[in-house]
Design a protein around this motif. Structure first.
Motif, PDB file in Angstrom:
ATOM      1  N   LYS A  35       0.851  -1.184   0.000  1.00  8.41           N
ATOM      2  CA  LYS A  35       0.000   0.000   0.000  1.00  8.41           C
ATOM      3  C   LYS A  35       0.892   1.241   0.000  1.00  8.41           C
ATOM      4  O   LYS A  35       1.664   1.459   0.942  1.00  8.41           O
ATOM      5  N   VAL A  36       0.813   2.043  -1.063  1.00 12.26           N
ATOM      6  CA  VAL A  36       1.602   3.271  -1.144  1.00 12.26           C
ATOM      7  C   VAL A  36       0.866   4.350  -0.352  1.00 12.26           C
ATOM      8  O   VAL A  36      -0.226   4.766  -0.713  1.00 12.26           O
ATOM      9  N   VAL A  37       1.482   4.801   0.739  1.00 13.48           N
ATOM     10  CA  VAL A  37       0.823   5.769   1.627  1.00 13.48           C
ATOM     11  C   VAL A  37       1.229   7.203   1.324  1.00 13.48           C
ATOM     12  O   VAL A  37       0.639   8.146   1.866  1.00 13.48           O
ATOM     13  N   GLY A  38       2.227   7.391   0.478  1.00 12.67           N
ATOM     14  CA  GLY A  38       2.628   8.751   0.145  1.00 12.67           C
ATOM     15  C   GLY A  38       3.709   8.787  -0.908  1.00 12.67           C
ATOM     16  O   GLY A  38       4.389   7.781  -1.160  1.00 12.67           O
ATOM     17  N   GLU A  39       3.854   9.946  -1.542  1.00 13.84           N
ATOM     18  CA  GLU A  39       4.896  10.178  -2.539  1.00 13.84           C
ATOM     19  C   GLU A  39       5.587  11.495  -2.207  1.00 13.84           C
ATOM     20  O   GLU A  39       4.926  12.516  -2.012  1.00 13.84           O
ATOM     21  N   ALA A  40       6.910  11.475  -2.139  1.00 16.77           N
ATOM     22  CA  ALA A  40       7.680  12.659  -1.785  1.00 16.77           C
ATOM     23  C   ALA A  40       8.602  13.036  -2.945  1.00 16.77           C
ATOM     24  O   ALA A  40       9.433  12.229  -3.353  1.00 16.77           O
ATOM     25  N   PRO A  41       8.477  14.268  -3.481  1.00 19.28           N
ATOM     26  CA  PRO A  41       9.329  14.679  -4.597  1.00 19.28           C
ATOM     27  C   PRO A  41      10.663  15.292  -4.175  1.00 19.28           C
ATOM     28  O   PRO A  41      11.514  15.535  -5.017  1.00 19.28           O
ATOM     29  N   THR A  42      10.863  15.572  -2.886  1.00 21.68           N
ATOM     30  CA  THR A  42      12.113  16.161  -2.405  1.00 21.68           C
ATOM     31  C   THR A  42      12.610  15.398  -1.179  1.00 21.68           C
ATOM     32  O   THR A  42      11.839  14.689  -0.523  1.00 21.68           O
ATOM     33  N   GLY A  43      13.875  15.607  -0.852  1.00 25.78           N
ATOM     34  CA  GLY A  43      14.440  14.945   0.309  1.00 25.78           C
ATOM     35  C   GLY A  43      13.807  15.403   1.611  1.00 25.78           C
ATOM     36  O   GLY A  43      13.513  14.594   2.494  1.00 25.78           O
ATOM     37  N   ASP A  44      13.583  16.710   1.728  1.00 24.39           N
ATOM     38  CA  ASP A  44      12.994  17.231   2.967  1.00 24.39           C
ATOM     39  C   ASP A  44      11.583  16.686   3.179  1.00 24.39           C
ATOM     40  O   ASP A  44      11.199  16.334   4.304  1.00 24.39           O
ATOM     41  N   GLU A  45      10.810  16.610   2.092  1.00 24.85           N
ATOM     42  CA  GLU A  45       9.452  16.066   2.204  1.00 24.85           C
ATOM     43  C   GLU A  45       9.486  14.578   2.520  1.00 24.85           C
ATOM     44  O   GLU A  45       8.635  14.067   3.243  1.00 24.85           O
ATOM     45  N   ALA A  46      10.489  13.873   1.966  1.00 24.70           N
ATOM     46  CA  ALA A  46      10.600  12.437   2.252  1.00 24.70           C
ATOM     47  C   ALA A  46      10.803  12.197   3.736  1.00 24.70           C
ATOM     48  O   ALA A  46      10.171  11.304   4.328  1.00 24.70           O
ATOM     49  N   LEU A  47      11.661  12.992   4.363  1.00 22.57           N
ATOM     50  CA  LEU A  47      11.902  12.829   5.797  1.00 22.57           C
ATOM     51  C   LEU A  47      10.668  13.213   6.600  1.00 22.57           C
ATOM     52  O   LEU A  47      10.264  12.485   7.524  1.00 22.57           O
ATOM     53  N   MET A  48      10.055  14.340   6.250  1.00 21.76           N
ATOM     54  CA  MET A  48       8.872  14.807   6.974  1.00 21.76           C
ATOM     55  C   MET A  48       7.726  13.797   6.871  1.00 21.76           C
ATOM     56  O   MET A  48       7.077  13.460   7.869  1.00 21.76           O
ATOM     57  N   MET A  49       7.491  13.277   5.651  1.00 17.96           N
ATOM     58  CA  MET A  49       6.389  12.343   5.448  1.00 17.96           C
ATOM     59  C   MET A  49       6.667  10.997   6.127  1.00 17.96           C
ATOM     60  O   MET A  49       5.746  10.348   6.617  1.00 17.96           O
ATOM     61  N   THR A  50       7.937  10.592   6.158  1.00 17.31           N
ATOM     62  CA  THR A  50       8.277   9.342   6.846  1.00 17.31           C
ATOM     63  C   THR A  50       7.965   9.451   8.331  1.00 17.31           C
ATOM     64  O   THR A  50       7.393   8.534   8.928  1.00 17.31           O
ATOM     65  N   CYS A  51       8.339  10.580   8.933  1.00 14.59           N
ATOM     66  CA  CYS A  51       8.074  10.770  10.367  1.00 14.59           C
ATOM     67  C   CYS A  51       6.582  10.883  10.645  1.00 14.59           C
ATOM     68  O   CYS A  51       6.100  10.442  11.698  1.00 14.59           O
ATOM     69  N   ARG A  52       5.831  11.448   9.708  1.00 19.61           N
ATOM     70  CA  ARG A  52       4.394  11.638   9.937  1.00 19.61           C
ATOM     71  C   ARG A  52       3.587  10.389   9.618  1.00 19.61           C
ATOM     72  O   ARG A  52       2.700   9.992  10.378  1.00 19.61           O
ATOM     73  N   LEU A  53       3.903   9.735   8.495  1.00 16.02           N
ATOM     74  CA  LEU A  53       3.100   8.592   8.042  1.00 16.02           C
ATOM     75  C   LEU A  53       3.599   7.260   8.606  1.00 16.02           C
ATOM     76  O   LEU A  53       2.852   6.279   8.619  1.00 16.02           O
ATOM     77  N   ARG A  54       4.844   7.208   9.027  1.00 13.51           N
ATOM     78  CA  ARG A  54       5.441   5.997   9.598  1.00 13.51           C
ATOM     79  C   ARG A  54       5.263   4.759   8.722  1.00 13.51           C
ATOM     80  O   ARG A  54       4.732   3.732   9.170  1.00 13.51           O
ATOM     81  N   PRO A  55       5.695   4.828   7.463  1.00 14.67           N
ATOM     82  CA  PRO A  55       5.582   3.641   6.601  1.00 14.67           C
ATOM     83  C   PRO A  55       6.531   2.555   7.067  1.00 14.67           C
ATOM     84  O   PRO A  55       7.494   2.812   7.792  1.00 14.67           O
ATOM     85  N   ARG A  56       6.253   1.345   6.647  1.00 12.42           N
ATOM     86  CA  ARG A  56       7.146   0.225   6.980  1.00 12.42           C
ATOM     87  C   ARG A  56       8.423   0.309   6.174  1.00 12.42           C
ATOM     88  O   ARG A  56       9.469  -0.164   6.609  1.00 12.42           O
ATOM     89  N   LEU A  57       8.327   0.922   4.981  1.00 12.78           N
ATOM     90  CA  LEU A  57       9.475   0.928   4.093  1.00 12.78           C
ATOM     91  C   LEU A  57       9.437   2.165   3.195  1.00 12.78           C
ATOM     92  O   LEU A  57       8.361   2.619   2.803  1.00 12.78           O
ATOM     93  N   VAL A  58      10.603   2.702   2.862  1.00 14.43           N
ATOM     94  CA  VAL A  58      10.724   3.817   1.921  1.00 14.43           C
ATOM     95  C   VAL A  58      11.553   3.366   0.734  1.00 14.43           C
ATOM     96  O   VAL A  58      12.641   2.801   0.899  1.00 14.43           O
ATOM     97  N   LEU A  59      11.032   3.599  -0.470  1.00 11.73           N
ATOM     98  CA  LEU A  59      11.803   3.409  -1.695  1.00 11.73           C
ATOM     99  C   LEU A  59      12.414   4.755  -2.035  1.00 11.73           C
ATOM    100  O   LEU A  59      11.712   5.701  -2.386  1.00 11.73           O
TER     101      LEU A  59
END
Length: 218
Positions: A35-59
């Motif tokens: 299940k794709v819970v989010g898409e981040a186009p920048t590094g800063d957004e990737a970190l912010m979204m990871t901390c907020r959404l808490r996915p099991r894995l980041v590609l």
């Protein structure tokens, strides 16, 4: 926490190319177990979204605008130990791979990898393993069999600057250095100035002592 067959593995995609994110999302969702819970186009957004959404894995792509994928990976490993990272990139170079592994990535795939390899990589890593595609696995084997040569002393110097410094360590004068290396006296003096500045020393004597301590000279 382990995943049962009925649970979907939540994934965040971090990549600055919309078409690639779209294709990867479709690929993952076709498997049914992701299940794709989010898409981040920048590094800063990737970190912010990871901390907020808490996915099991980041590609994670490497070349992200703002914070690089390697830096984001370091931050995720430090701040979200429950989230694993797979670097997925077009960069076919060993330095990037080893930087990603040192940052804490648990997998490394090349863009264009077969869809089954992507599925296997995710399920392997979620289960606690590591996964590298065939090319990267070859690098790992080569590294283990033949580790890279140690870096030369004073890596901030160019090869020619290091050659000049080595002759300084041997007590050679400017005329001898110029003759041996095929340089003018003025060029040798310019090399001295650059070497002294880079090594933060004030004269030839100090440079020679520093060089000999580092193993240069005969």
């Amino acid at each position: 926490m382990g995943n049962t067959e009925s649970e979907q593995i939540e994934i965040l995609i971090a990549d600055d190319h919309p078409l690639y994110r779209y294709g990867l999302r479709n690929l993952l969702e076709e498997f049914g177990m992701f299940k794709v819970v989010g898409e981040a186009p920048t590094g800063d957004e990737a970190l912010m979204m990871t901390c907020r959404l808490r996915p099991r894995l980041v590609l994670m792509d490497v070349n992200l605008p703002g914070m690089s994928g390697i830096e984001v990976t370091k931050n995720i490993v430090a701040r979200r130990p429950g989230t694993s990272v797979i670097v997925i990139t077009m960069l076919e170079d060993r330095d990037t791979f080893f930087a990603a592994i040192r940052a804490g990535a648990r997998g490394y795939l090349m863009k264009g990898t077969e869809s089954e390899d992507v599925r296997q990589a995710i399920t392997t890593i979620v289960s606690g393993g590591l996964f590298f595609d065939a090319q990267v696995a070859k690098w790992v084997v080569e590294y283990l069999v033949k580790p890279p040569a140690p870096r030369p002393p004073f890596p901030e110097l160019t090869d020619r600057e290091r050659a000049v410094l080595e002759m300084v360590a041997d007590g050679e004068g400017n005329v001898a250095i110029a003759r041996t290396l095929g340089l003018s006296i003025k060029t040798v003096r310019n090399y001295h100035s650059r070497i002294f500045a880079k090594l933060q020393v004030v004269d030839r004597t100090e440079a020679a002592v520093l060089a000999r301590r580092a193993g240069l000279g005969h």
